[in-house]
Design a protein around this motif. Sequence first.
Motif, PDB file in Angstrom:
ATOM      1  N   GLN A 246      33.678  50.193  44.471  1.00  0.00           N
ATOM      2  CA  GLN A 246      34.572  49.774  43.383  1.00  0.00           C
ATOM      3  C   GLN A 246      34.124  48.434  42.804  1.00  0.00           C
ATOM      4  O   GLN A 246      34.062  48.270  41.582  1.00  0.00           O
ATOM      5  N   GLU A 247      33.795  47.478  43.665  1.00  0.00           N
ATOM      6  CA  GLU A 247      33.325  46.163  43.192  1.00  0.00           C
ATOM      7  C   GLU A 247      32.054  46.292  42.363  1.00  0.00           C
ATOM      8  O   GLU A 247      31.906  45.641  41.330  1.00  0.00           O
ATOM      9  N   MET A 248      31.128  47.129  42.815  1.00  0.00           N
ATOM     10  CA  MET A 248      29.877  47.329  42.095  1.00  0.00           C
ATOM     11  C   MET A 248      30.150  47.930  40.710  1.00  0.00           C
ATOM     12  O   MET A 248      29.587  47.488  39.709  1.00  0.00           O
ATOM     13  N   LEU A 249      31.037  48.897  40.639  1.00  0.00           N
ATOM     14  CA  LEU A 249      31.335  49.536  39.361  1.00  0.00           C
ATOM     15  C   LEU A 249      32.039  48.593  38.400  1.00  0.00           C
ATOM     16  O   LEU A 249      31.754  48.601  37.200  1.00  0.00           O
ATOM     17  N   VAL A 250      32.952  47.800  38.901  1.00  0.00           N
ATOM     18  CA  VAL A 250      33.643  46.822  38.054  1.00  0.00           C
ATOM     19  C   VAL A 250      32.612  45.900  37.402  1.00  0.00           C
ATOM     20  O   VAL A 250      32.668  45.625  36.202  1.00  0.00           O
ATOM     21  N   LYS A 251      31.665  45.444  38.194  1.00  0.00           N
ATOM     22  CA  LYS A 251      30.635  44.526  37.696  1.00  0.00           C
ATOM     23  C   LYS A 251      29.804  45.174  36.592  1.00  0.00           C
ATOM     24  O   LYS A 251      29.635  44.589  35.519  1.00  0.00           O
TER      25      LYS A 251
END
Length: 109
Positions: free
Chosen positions: A98-103
């Motif tokens: 999720q963190e990677m996609l948000v970025k």
Amino acid sequence: MIELNQNNFETEVLKASGYVLVDFYSEDCSPCKALKPFIHSLEKEYEGRLKFGALNVSKAIRLAISQKVIALPVIAIYKAGVKVEELVGADANRESIQEMLVKYAALKE
């Protein structure tokens, strides 16, 4: 989710415009199976901002090796033919993905 293979990987991932998430998986991989519904839900959430594809490494071993996939699961982000980030094994968990996609969804093409 685009089902990737040796015939379409170059076009759908390496030559694609924008960011592409690739889920490298195997039918024998329990963590891969556990992540699959989550990855599919993210595809709906990020529709229009990221392209999503999945590659069954058991059916494309040479391609997986060429992409330096040596453990599963691997969730990778590609841009302009280059793998820009990946999460491997235990690091490929819901929070990290999720963190990677948000970025990457926030970045401009």
